[in-house]
Design a protein around this motif. Structure first.
Motif, PDB file in Angstrom:
ATOM      1  N   GLU A  93       0.833  -1.195   0.000  1.00 54.72           N
ATOM      2  CA  GLU A  93       0.000   0.000   0.000  1.00 54.72           C
ATOM      3  C   GLU A  93       0.873   1.253   0.000  1.00 54.72           C
ATOM      4  OE1 GLU A  93      -2.698  -0.121   3.270  1.00 54.72           O
ATOM      5  OE2 GLU A  93      -3.392  -2.152   2.815  1.00 54.72           O
ATOM      6  N   ARG A 126     -11.804   0.251   5.120  1.00 53.82           N
ATOM      7  CA  ARG A 126     -10.740   1.173   4.712  1.00 53.82           C
ATOM      8  C   ARG A 126     -10.827   1.334   3.206  1.00 53.82           C
ATOM      9  NH1 ARG A 126      -5.251   0.183   4.973  1.00 53.82           N
ATOM     10  NH2 ARG A 126      -5.545  -2.065   4.840  1.00 53.82           N
ATOM     11  N   THR A 137       1.058   4.974   1.555  1.00 53.09           N
ATOM     12  CA  THR A 137       0.506   5.752   2.664  1.00 53.09           C
ATOM     13  C   THR A 137       0.756   7.239   2.434  1.00 53.09           C
ATOM     14  OG1 THR A 137       2.533   5.719   3.983  1.00 53.09           O
ATOM     15  CG2 THR A 137       1.042   3.828   4.207  1.00 53.09           C
ATOM     16  N   LEU A 177      -8.922   2.102  -0.218  1.00 55.96           N
ATOM     17  CA  LEU A 177      -7.677   2.211  -0.965  1.00 55.96           C
ATOM     18  C   LEU A 177      -8.013   2.607  -2.396  1.00 55.96           C
ATOM     19  CD1 LEU A 177      -6.574   0.661   1.510  1.00 55.96           C
ATOM     20  CD2 LEU A 177      -5.179  -0.680  -0.059  1.00 55.96           C
ATOM     21  N   ASP A 214      -3.736   4.362   0.588  1.00 54.36           N
ATOM     22  CA  ASP A 214      -4.612   4.312   1.751  1.00 54.36           C
ATOM     23  C   ASP A 214      -5.061   5.748   2.019  1.00 54.36           C
ATOM     24  OD1 ASP A 214      -5.921   4.079   4.127  1.00 54.36           O
ATOM     25  OD2 ASP A 214      -4.309   3.083   5.207  1.00 54.36           O
ATOM     26  N   THR A 215      -6.304   6.036   1.690  1.00 59.43           N
ATOM     27  CA  THR A 215      -6.803   7.410   1.814  1.00 59.43           C
ATOM     28  C   THR A 215      -6.933   7.852   3.268  1.00 59.43           C
ATOM     29  OG1 THR A 215      -9.103   6.659   1.810  1.00 59.43           O
ATOM     30  CG2 THR A 215      -8.093   7.180  -0.342  1.00 59.43           C
ATOM     31  N   ARG A 252      -2.678   1.973  -5.007  1.00 61.60           N
ATOM     32  CA  ARG A 252      -3.164   1.465  -3.728  1.00 61.60           C
ATOM     33  C   ARG A 252      -2.929   2.464  -2.584  1.00 61.60           C
ATOM     34  NH1 ARG A 252      -2.145  -4.019  -1.613  1.00 61.60           N
ATOM     35  NH2 ARG A 252      -4.396  -4.036  -1.291  1.00 61.60           N
TER      36      ARG A 252
END
Length: 430
Positions: free
Chosen positions: A17, A237, A19, A239, A254-255, A252
């Motif tokens: 992911e 979550r 970040t 993404l 992660d909002t 990908r």
């Protein structure tokens, strides 16, 4: 991940992911994937998500694809000759999307960013009336503030404007708040969802369902604890992998947002419908319940609406939520609404006088702004100034009555703040 080959979706899901910390560490140019010669727009996050400021570089094609998607989804809103009051702050990407929509034939844009001394709230109202604005684009608080100021000036929001649509994004917008805005203005509310990093993620339909823009983004919905995909009516979550951004594409991401998936919408749109609950870090834990930003705002708006108000402010204290509502109705009348909205979470409802939480009188006294000058000819009629600052900005003088009312409001706010501070201090020492 250079040279990595994907053969199926499971392989994609094994990719690491991205970040927000990764984006911050990448630096200003670290997210840029094209030469500067191909870029037409630079943007930054506001820093409200954990203090990090991330950079985004966009091409003209990036802006065009987002603008055309909005026009295609809402042809009744964006069309030649439609006048759009663009109140999004101009460091934010939606402001530029509204301008691009107009340039592509979707209307006539009136650039009036609300974090701009040159277009304060009173001038925005005046622009809307004089030009016959039909669409106002901005943040969810915008129509509430404009309505308060309009009424303080004897203007009826629903009667005295041509506005038929509010295009709102940037903060949670639960249905109860949308309905209140629609009643006050006689106009439809459309919710806009996106971020600086991902650009457009979705907009709402006539059934108030927020549909994701699946041609521009690929979304993953993962269980916050297990990381496995979740189904409808479950918190997840979010993404996002961008499909429509060349300048700063993301894989990908992660909002940080928590969302809830919904079954197929009655409007017939097959795209996934969601509710955006808010940032995970902003959730409030109290009385065995987790309140996300969306739920806190929804509950506060419901109580305020029961008191015939759209203006409220929630103060989260260690043992309760203090919900302050601008209303002349007695707070006791909100007990049932508070119980229904907040459930087991302890709530204290405090009714305040008009202009206590949203000071329409103060906001209506915004300064008049001029072009910067370094000279003033006192031989000619007009303003006689002696400094650059004075030449740029002229504050209206306060009359005695206005000064007295403003001073009283400031003192009441200071008294309430000191009272809450003393309460917190006693609680921490016991």
């Amino acid at each position: 991940m250079r040279g990595f080959t994907l053969s199926d979706l499971e392989g994609f899901r094994r990719l690491p992911e991205t970040t927000r910390a990764d984006l911050e560490a990448a630096g200003v140019h670290g997210t840029r994937a094209v030469p500067l010669e191909s870029v037409c727009h630079y943007g930054e996050t506001s820093g409200t998500s954990g203090g990090a400021v991330n950079s985004t570089w966009l091409t003209a094609e990036d802006l065009d694809s987002n603008a055309r998607a909005l026009m295609a989804r809402h042809p009744e809103v964006f069309a030649p000759g439609r006048i759009l009051l663009n109140r999004f702050p101009f460091m934010a990407a939606p402001a530029h999307l509204m301008q691009r929509i107009a340039q592509l034939g979707g209307g006539v844009a009136v650039p009036a960013g609300n974090i701009n001394w040159d277009v304060p709230f009173p001038r925005a109202l005046d622009l809307a009336r004089r030009t016959g604005v039909q669409v106002v684009a901005g943040m969810p608080l915008e129509p509430i503030v404009l309505a308060q100021i309009a009424r303080s000036q004897g203007i009826d929001p629903a009667r005295d404007f041509a506005i038929d649509t509010f295009f709102l994004g940037g903060a949670p917008l639960p249905p109860v708040l949308q309905e209140r805005i629609e009643r006050e203005w006689g106009a439809r509310v459309i919710e806009l969802y996106g971020s600086t990093e991902t650009m457009l993620l979705g907009t709402s339909c006539a059934h108030r369902s927020l549909h994701l823009e699946e041609d521009l983004v690929y979304c993953e919905f993962l269980d916050p604890d297990t990381g496995k995909p979740v189904g409808v009516d479950r918190e997840a979550r979010l993404l996002v992998t961008t499909l429509g951004i060349q300048g700063s594409p993301l894989l990908r991401l992660d909002t940080g947002d928590r969302v809830k998936l919904h079954p197929p919408c009655a409007c017939g749109d097959p795209r996934q419908a969601i509710t955006v609950l808010g940032r995970a870090a902003d959730a409030v834990e109290m009385a065995g319940r987790r309140l996300h930003s969306y739920e806190l705002i929804e509950a506060g708006a419901a109580v305020a609406d029961a008191l015939d108000s759209a203006v409220f402010f929630a103060v989260v204290l260690p043992d309760r939520v203090l919900l302050r509502v601008e209303s002349e109705c007695p707070a006791s009348g909100a007990a049932e609404a508070a119980a229904a909205a907040f459930g087991e979470v302890p709530v204290e409802v405090e009714c305040t006088a008009p202009n206590t939480l949203l000071d329409a009188e103060h906001l209506a006294r915004s300064p008049r702004v001029y072009k910067p000058v370094v000279a003033s000819d006192w031989r000619r009629p007009g303003r006689r100034i002696v400094s650059v600052t004075e030449g740029m900005m002229e504050w209206p003088s306060l009359g005695f009555g206005e000064a007295r009312r403003w001073g009283a409001r400031v003192l009441r706010a200071a008294w309430r703040r000191r009272g809450l501070a003393r309460e917190l201090k006693r609680g921490s020492s016991s």
